[in-house]
Design a protein around this motif. Structure first.
Motif: not given
Length: 434
Positions: A288-293, A314-319, A329-330, A353-359
């Motif tokens: 979920y949220g680009n992480v095996d959490a 327009a929307y933003m999301v951060d997990t 991992i953010d 649209q844009e998305g990222e996984i920090e680090g």
């Protein structure tokens, strides 16, 4: 009948001989005597009691036929697409959705792929039982790879103060893009951002409230992607809280569309959501949220505007996801899209649209342009949507400690090979609602 015939016959024989007239008079008298005798018998089939029974039977048959054939008798009322009891305490609404799609994907270093699919095929049943406050909804779907499943399956109790309580399987209320029905999206499909951060359908309870300008929901459930699952397999818990505020003349129903409409009322809506998920088994994780959490928490904020022939979202999301070894991992992203009606049948639109996984070097960005065409102006029952999208960054899928989830068979994007980029996606879809 016989007496009448005889009387008529007598009248017609007024010029006959006296002997013939006397013979007829004798026959009439005999018939009168027989009728009088029958009337005196206790078991006469045409007595008053029997006549009442026959009249009652005829009345019942006619009433039943009226109800069964026209559905407008004393037992039920109907319209399209619903059937209800005359007292309004029972109601069944039915409908469905078909999305027939063709797409082609061109990815650098890979063979081009194209084909047809039935993206969504649904039958929907909803209504109330006992009284209008006890509501229900069941949605059955047929998958693209055979088989069927259930999306909605819940019981909802509505209260007079604008609040409700829901129990069962329902769509989670975290992302605005996912909350809006697939039949009311701006493009052919929801974004890659939605694919990574959506909860989808889940099982649990919900309490909500709404008036003319504000509303909120609180959901306690099994977590993302756990529709049609068993209670203890796997064991996890999650909760979602969402608050919404709207202004302007547009209704909540109007703001439930991400497409434009000629003559639409002006309106603005702001939404804020928060989610928290935890798996009971410390050694178990879920994507979920680009992480095996093993744990996750995060927020999203969205704004929607619409008016006469235009709309913007327009929307933003951060997990932040926590892995089984405790690493945090953010991941985050944003989307902006808008549409404009060029005539009463056609809307053009664009989205980014844009998305990222920090680090990690697993960023995503994509631009889309397209159009919606409604053959029946002002009706969403039939809609043809086509869009063309381009992704400049390398689209990843999977990794070590993370799990990029931008692509899926549902949205048509593919994972790039190595550091390849410049992927193009063309999709066209015909939708019918009934």
């Amino acid at each position: 009948m016989i007496l009448t015939t005889m009387v008529i016959t007598v009248g017609s024989l007024s010029n006959a001989s006296n002997s013939e007239v006397d013979a007829l008079r004798s026959m009439i008298q005999e018939l009168r005597d027989e009728v009088a005798e029958l009337k005196q018998e206790d078991n006469a089939w045409i007595n008053s009691k029997r006549a009442d029974e026959i009249r009652g039977l005829v009345h019942d048959v006619l009433a039943d036929a009226d109800t069964r054939v026209s559905l407008q008798g004393s037992g039920a009322t109907s319209g399209w697409p619903w059937v209800a009891s005359a007292d309004g305490n029972f109601k069944l609404k039915f409908g469905g959705q078909i999305q027939a799609r063709w797409l082609t994907n061109e990815a650098t270093g890979q063979e081009d792929e194209q084909g047809f699919e039935q993206r969504r095929t649904k039958l929907k049943f909803s209504g109330h039982v006992g009284d209008p406050s006890w509501q229900y909804k069941v949605t059955a779907t047929w998958g693209r790879n055979d088989g069927s499943s259930t999306e909605d399956a819940y019981i909802n109790k509505k209260f007079d103060d604008g609040s409700w309580f829901k129990f069962g399987q329902y769509k989670a209320g975290f992302l605005r893009e996912n909350i809006v029905s697939s039949s009311k999206q701006l493009g052919v499909e929801r974004s890659m951002l939605n694919n990574a951060f959506t909860y989808g359908w889940t099982q649990g309870i919900e309490y909500g409230w709404r008036d003319d300008d504000m509303g909120f929901i609180f959901q306690y459930n099994d977590g993302p992607g756990l529709a049609n699952s068993q209670a203890l397999d796997p064991s996890r818990s999650a909760w979602i809280a969402r608050v919404e505020y709207k202004s302007g003349d547009a209704s909540w129903k109007d703001l439930g569309y991400l497409t434009s409409k000629m003559g639409a009322k002006d309106g603005f809506m702001l939404g804020l959501s928060y989610q928290s998920m935890e798996i009971d088994d410390a050694g178990t994780s879920a994507e979920y949220g680009n992480v095996d959490a093993n744990k996750s928490e995060g927020w999203s904020v969205d704004a929607s505007w619409r008016g006469d022939g235009w709309n913007v979202l327009a929307y933003m999301v951060d997990t932040t996801g926590t892995t089984t070894d405790g690493t945090e991992i953010d991941s985050s992203g944003w989307l902006v899209q808008g549409g404009y009606m060029i005539n009463e049948h056609t809307e053009i639109f664009a989205k980014h649209q844009e998305g990222e996984i920090e680090g990690f070097n697993n960023d995503m960005s994509a631009l889309s342009i397209g159009f919606n065409y409604w053959p029946i102006a002002g009706s969403n029952s039939v809609k043809w949507t086509t869009d063309v999208s381009w992704a400049g960054d390398t689209i990843a899928d999977g990794g070590d400690g993370i799990s990029p989830d931008w692509v899926s068979s549902g949205n048509g994007w593919r994972a790039d090979t190595g550091t390849a980029d410049d992927q193009m996606l063309i999709r066209t879809q015909l939708q019918l609602l009934f």
